[in-house]
Design a protein around this motif. Structure first.
Motif, PDB file in Angstrom:
ATOM      1  N   SER A  50      23.516  53.481 -80.735  1.00 13.44           N
ATOM      2  CA  SER A  50      23.034  51.950 -80.641  1.00 13.44           C
ATOM      3  C   SER A  50      23.541  51.132 -79.342  1.00 13.44           C
ATOM      4  CB  SER A  50      23.252  51.373 -81.933  1.00 13.44           C
ATOM      5  OG  SER A  50      24.658  51.265 -82.223  1.00 13.44           O
ATOM      6  N   ASP A  67      25.236  53.404 -85.275  1.00  8.84           N
ATOM      7  CA  ASP A  67      25.182  51.907 -86.010  1.00  8.84           C
ATOM      8  C   ASP A  67      25.362  52.340 -87.467  1.00  8.84           C
ATOM      9  OD1 ASP A  67      22.755  53.261 -86.804  1.00  8.84           O
ATOM     10  OD2 ASP A  67      21.597  51.472 -86.386  1.00  8.84           O
ATOM     11  N   GLU A  94      26.741  47.947 -83.130  1.00  5.56           N
ATOM     12  CA  GLU A  94      25.518  47.951 -82.282  1.00  5.56           C
ATOM     13  C   GLU A  94      25.659  47.961 -80.733  1.00  5.56           C
ATOM     14  OE1 GLU A  94      22.705  47.835 -83.120  1.00  5.56           O
ATOM     15  OE2 GLU A  94      22.658  47.300 -85.382  1.00  5.56           O
ATOM     16  N   ASP A  95      26.939  47.596 -80.076  1.00  2.00           N
ATOM     17  CA  ASP A  95      27.079  47.853 -78.509  1.00  2.00           C
ATOM     18  C   ASP A  95      28.567  47.897 -78.327  1.00  2.00           C
ATOM     19  OD1 ASP A  95      26.129  48.016 -76.037  1.00  2.00           O
ATOM     20  OD2 ASP A  95      25.172  46.289 -76.102  1.00  2.00           O
ATOM     21  N   SER A 108      27.143  44.181 -86.029  1.00  2.00           N
ATOM     22  CA  SER A 108      25.710  43.333 -86.062  1.00  2.00           C
ATOM     23  C   SER A 108      25.942  41.750 -86.607  1.00  2.00           C
ATOM     24  CB  SER A 108      24.737  44.003 -86.842  1.00  2.00           C
ATOM     25  OG  SER A 108      25.188  44.286 -88.273  1.00  2.00           O
ATOM     26  N   GLU A 141      22.929  42.639 -81.356  1.00  2.00           N
ATOM     27  CA  GLU A 141      23.026  44.030 -81.063  1.00  2.00           C
ATOM     28  C   GLU A 141      23.295  44.093 -79.524  1.00  2.00           C
ATOM     29  OE1 GLU A 141      19.326  45.822 -81.957  1.00  2.00           O
ATOM     30  OE2 GLU A 141      19.644  45.551 -84.102  1.00  2.00           O
ATOM     31  N   LYS A 157      19.945  38.569 -81.515  1.00  2.00           N
ATOM     32  CA  LYS A 157      18.719  39.418 -81.945  1.00  2.00           C
ATOM     33  C   LYS A 157      17.885  38.329 -82.993  1.00  2.00           C
ATOM     34  CE  LYS A 157      16.747  43.204 -83.825  1.00  2.00           C
ATOM     35  NZ  LYS A 157      16.895  44.713 -84.815  1.00  2.00           N
ATOM     36  N   SER A 208      17.880  43.799 -77.916  1.00  2.00           N
ATOM     37  CA  SER A 208      18.854  45.024 -78.707  1.00  2.00           C
ATOM     38  C   SER A 208      19.839  45.433 -77.619  1.00  2.00           C
ATOM     39  CB  SER A 208      17.867  46.186 -78.960  1.00  2.00           C
ATOM     40  OG  SER A 208      17.209  46.599 -77.835  1.00  2.00           O
ATOM     41  N   GLU A 253      17.929  50.870 -77.464  1.00  2.00           N
ATOM     42  CA  GLU A 253      18.784  50.187 -78.139  1.00  2.00           C
ATOM     43  C   GLU A 253      20.067  49.811 -77.193  1.00  2.00           C
ATOM     44  OE1 GLU A 253      19.245  48.748 -81.207  1.00  2.00           O
ATOM     45  OE2 GLU A 253      17.301  49.914 -82.110  1.00  2.00           O
TER      46      GLU A 253
END
Length: 285
Positions: A50, A67, A94-95, A108, A141, A157, A208, A253
């Motif tokens: 992700s 994720d 997510e990141d 998230s 995200e 997001k 994303s 993503e």
């Protein structure tokens, strides 16, 4: 009759040439040919990749998260073997960004986890700090870390204060010594500027991933929901937008650049394909 038929052939030929020209232009996006990637199929542990990042733009090691598990993975390009550091429990991560020798992982719900990169070589890193309440309630995200300023750029997001058909908000956090993080300022993306290029944005714009091109200093924002790659200038004005080929970009993503300005986009896997990272070399245009 023959003369008219000849004219028709000329028109058809011109139309065909125009279509080929349009197709060629569509494949070339800014300084990248999005039809010709180098592909790295990720191991099964990163099927649901992700987010990706590099440390100081060095492409020798890809840092990635997926994720479902609280793990920071590290890999070499096209080498399926991976190592990881478990920083948290199962969750929706997510990141990832790396600033001044610290890893920052975005959940998230807006929670941020951070720990020293010196600990990233261990399976159970020490000094992990969980930072809550820095972002408004919403779904996040995309995150980018600026090594020079020590800032984290985080884009919504789906946030309560946004109408994603018109505008999408972002938040800038300032990192400090150790685990210190402070609120700084905000930014926004005008979705009408995307519509002016693409014609429409179905379901609202839902980013994303976000990264900054080190060569042009432009922002690149990716959306798996919209199958879009959007470029904005330093003042967040949209300059370009490109629909992504769903056969190649399965579920985009994550996004990152290396020091040379090469573009990397990570995709979650599906029933037929593993998760992957696509590399697009800077063309030098």
């Amino acid at each position: 009759m023959k003369k008219r038929y000849g004219h028709m052939l000329v028109v058809v030929a011109l139309l065909a040439a125009g279509c080929n020209s349009t197709q060629k232009e569509a494949e070339q996006f800014r300084e990248y040919d999005l039809s010709k990637p180098e592909k790295f199929n990720l191991p099964e542990s990163l099927f649901e990749v992700s987010g990706i990042a590099f440390d100081k733009g060095r492409s020798d090691t890809i840092y990635a998260i997926q994720d479902e598990e609280g793990k920071l993975f590290r890999l070499a390009w096209d080498v399926p073997k991976q190592r990881h550091s478990k920083f948290g429990k199962k969750g929706d991560y997510e990141d990832v960004s790396i600033i001044n020798d610290r890893a920052y992982i975005l959940k998230s719900n807006g929670t941020i986890y951070t720990f020293p990169m010196a600990e990233a070589v261990f399976q159970e890193p020490e000094g992990v700090v969980e930072v809550k309440g820095m972002l408004p309630k919403g779904e996040y995200e995309g995150m980018y870390g600026d090594e020079g300023t020590g800032e984290l750029f985080i884009i919504c997001k789906n946030c309560a204060g946004d109408d994603s058909k018109n505008s999408v908000s972002g938040y800038i956090l300032k990192t400090g010594p150790d685990s210190a993080i402070a609120q700084s300022r905000t930014f926004s993306i005008n979705v009408d500027e995307i519509k002016a290029i693409t014609g429409k944005v179905s379901r609202g714009f839902r980013p994303s991933g976000i990264a900054r091109n080190p060569v042009t200093t432009e922002w690149y924002i990716i959306s798996a929901v919209n199958q879009l790659l959007v470029v904005a200038d330093r003042q967040w004005k949209v300059r370009d937008a490109h629909h992504l080929n769903g056969n190649m970009f399965i579920q985009p993503e994550g996004i990152a650049f290396d020091n040379a300005g090469n573009l990397y986009i990570s995709n979650e896997g599906d029933d037929l394909f593993s998760g992957n990272v696509l590399k697009f070399r800077k063309t030098g245009r």
